[in-house]
Scaffold this active site. Structure first.
Site, PDB file in Angstrom:
ATOM      1  N   CYS A   7       1.216  -1.428  -0.062  1.00 52.77           N
ATOM      2  CA  CYS A   7      -0.181  -0.242   0.162  1.00 52.77           C
ATOM      3  C   CYS A   7       1.024   1.000   0.506  1.00 52.77           C
ATOM      4  CB  CYS A   7      -0.913   0.050   1.031  1.00 52.77           C
ATOM      5  SG  CYS A   7      -1.752   1.456   1.390  1.00 52.77           S
ATOM      6  N   CYS A  10       0.454   3.644   3.474  1.00 47.01           N
ATOM      7  CA  CYS A  10       1.506   2.482   4.194  1.00 47.01           C
ATOM      8  C   CYS A  10       3.096   3.097   4.261  1.00 47.01           C
ATOM      9  CB  CYS A  10       0.848   0.797   4.396  1.00 47.01           C
ATOM     10  SG  CYS A  10      -0.121   0.989   5.449  1.00 47.01           S
ATOM     11  N   ASP A  33      -1.447  16.601  -0.883  1.00 44.66           N
ATOM     12  CA  ASP A  33      -1.287  15.660  -2.172  1.00 44.66           C
ATOM     13  C   ASP A  33      -0.625  16.169  -3.308  1.00 44.66           C
ATOM     14  OD1 ASP A  33      -3.784  14.076  -2.691  1.00 44.66           O
ATOM     15  OD2 ASP A  33      -2.563  14.391  -4.520  1.00 44.66           O
ATOM     16  N   ASN A  93     -13.172  10.232  -1.643  1.00 43.18           N
ATOM     17  CA  ASN A  93     -13.608   8.812  -1.805  1.00 43.18           C
ATOM     18  C   ASN A  93     -13.747   7.269  -1.648  1.00 43.18           C
ATOM     19  OD1 ASN A  93     -13.651  10.778  -3.836  1.00 43.18           O
ATOM     20  ND2 ASN A  93     -11.983  10.770  -4.626  1.00 43.18           N
ATOM     21  N   GLY A  99     -14.982   6.630  -6.922  1.00 41.92           N
ATOM     22  CA  GLY A  99     -13.165   7.636  -7.323  1.00 41.92           C
ATOM     23  C   GLY A  99     -12.203   7.119  -6.602  1.00 41.92           C
ATOM     24  N   HIS A 104      -6.640   3.243   1.184  1.00 43.05           N
ATOM     25  CA  HIS A 104      -5.830   3.212   1.953  1.00 43.05           C
ATOM     26  C   HIS A 104      -6.940   4.028   2.149  1.00 43.05           C
ATOM     27  CE1 HIS A 104      -2.874   3.271   5.987  1.00 43.05           C
ATOM     28  NE2 HIS A 104      -3.660   4.288   6.005  1.00 43.05           N
ATOM     29  N   HIS A 106      -8.589   7.750   3.128  1.00 44.26           N
ATOM     30  CA  HIS A 106      -8.280   8.779   3.299  1.00 44.26           C
ATOM     31  C   HIS A 106      -9.274   9.975   3.147  1.00 44.26           C
ATOM     32  CE1 HIS A 106      -7.657   7.286  -0.692  1.00 44.26           C
ATOM     33  NE2 HIS A 106      -7.862   8.530  -1.084  1.00 44.26           N
TER      34      HIS A 106
HETATM   35  P1  5GP Z   1      -8.025   9.012  -4.445  1.00 39.39           P
HETATM   36  O1  5GP Z   1      -8.636   9.149  -5.840  1.00 39.39           O
HETATM   37  O2  5GP Z   1      -8.108   7.949  -3.787  1.00 39.39           O
HETATM   38  O3  5GP Z   1      -9.383   9.589  -3.551  1.00 39.39           O
HETATM   39  O4  5GP Z   1      -6.909  10.403  -3.451  1.00 39.39           O
HETATM   40  C1  5GP Z   1      -5.539   9.591  -3.762  1.00 39.39           C
HETATM   41  C2  5GP Z   1      -4.871  11.235  -3.891  1.00 39.39           C
HETATM   42  O5  5GP Z   1      -3.414  10.794  -3.616  1.00 39.39           O
HETATM   43  C3  5GP Z   1      -5.122  11.099  -5.718  1.00 39.39           C
HETATM   44  O6  5GP Z   1      -5.432  12.819  -4.815  1.00 39.39           O
HETATM   45  C4  5GP Z   1      -3.612  11.609  -5.460  1.00 39.39           C
HETATM   46  O7  5GP Z   1      -2.733  13.120  -5.901  1.00 39.39           O
HETATM   47  C5  5GP Z   1      -2.579  11.158  -4.183  1.00 39.39           C
HETATM   48  N1  5GP Z   1      -1.280  10.520  -4.522  1.00 39.39           N
HETATM   49  C6  5GP Z   1      -1.199   9.431  -4.749  1.00 39.39           C
HETATM   50  N2  5GP Z   1       0.126   8.904  -4.837  1.00 39.39           N
HETATM   51  C7  5GP Z   1       0.017   9.762  -4.173  1.00 39.39           C
HETATM   52  C8  5GP Z   1       1.772  10.214  -2.979  1.00 39.39           C
HETATM   53  O8  5GP Z   1       3.082   9.200  -3.612  1.00 39.39           O
HETATM   54  N3  5GP Z   1       2.578  10.915  -2.143  1.00 39.39           N
HETATM   55  C9  5GP Z   1       1.445  12.573  -2.219  1.00 39.39           C
HETATM   56  N4  5GP Z   1       1.256  13.376  -1.034  1.00 39.39           N
HETATM   57  N5  5GP Z   1      -0.175  11.771  -2.765  1.00 39.39           N
HETATM   58  C10 5GP Z   1      -0.235  10.810  -3.440  1.00 39.39           C
HETATM   59 ZN    ZN Z   2      -1.876   1.026   3.285  1.00 37.64          ZN
END
Ligand code: 5GP
Ligand code: ZN
Length: 119
Positions: A7, A10, A33, A93, A99, A104, A106
């Protein structure tokens, strides 16, 4: 499973992938983000690997309450203007049709002067 070695969040929590920290304590980690939609855009995650809101149990109520209470405090600390003229948006989401890309749990916290990239 309290920790998933595959993950990405994680790994961020464990410091194996770098991130820009906003806040941390024993239960929670918050970081900016990597691809912000708004001038302020950070994520609050439980240290515990819970895949999404769909897996929440009654025993997670205190943890989720803590995350909800942290959001407005951290939003102000990160530069969001006060309610009611300022404020922030929270997005959680859940699942593919919801979406969710990172599985994990968040909470997105977004704010700052508009327009934003999305919304
Ligand atoms: P989801 O679509 O799952 O709600 O959002 C995942 C969020 O995680 C996205 O806005 C994406 O930009 C962010 N994200 C994905 N990988 C990374 C990363 O390695 N570092 C950071 N800081 N944000 C990440
Ligand atoms: Zn995790």
């Amino acid at each position: 499973m309290s920790h998933d070695p595959h993950c990405i969040f994680c790994k961020i929590i464990a410091g194996q992938i770098p991130s820009r920290k906003v806040y941390e304590d024993d239960d929670v980690y918050a970081f900016h983000d990597i691809n912000p939609w708004a001038p302020v855009h950070f994520l609050i995650v439980p240290r515990l690997h819970i895949p999404s809101m769909a897996q929440l149990l009654p025993e997670h109520a205190r943890l989720m309450g803590k995350i909800m209470l942290l959001a407005p405090r951290l939003a102000i600390e990160q530069g969001c203007q006060p309610y009611p003229d300022g404020g922030f948006r929270m997005v959680c989401n859940t699942g593919i049709q919801g979406g969710q890309e990172v599985h994990h749990l968040h909470l997105h916290v977004m704010g700052g002067p508009r327009p934003w990239l999305k919304g």
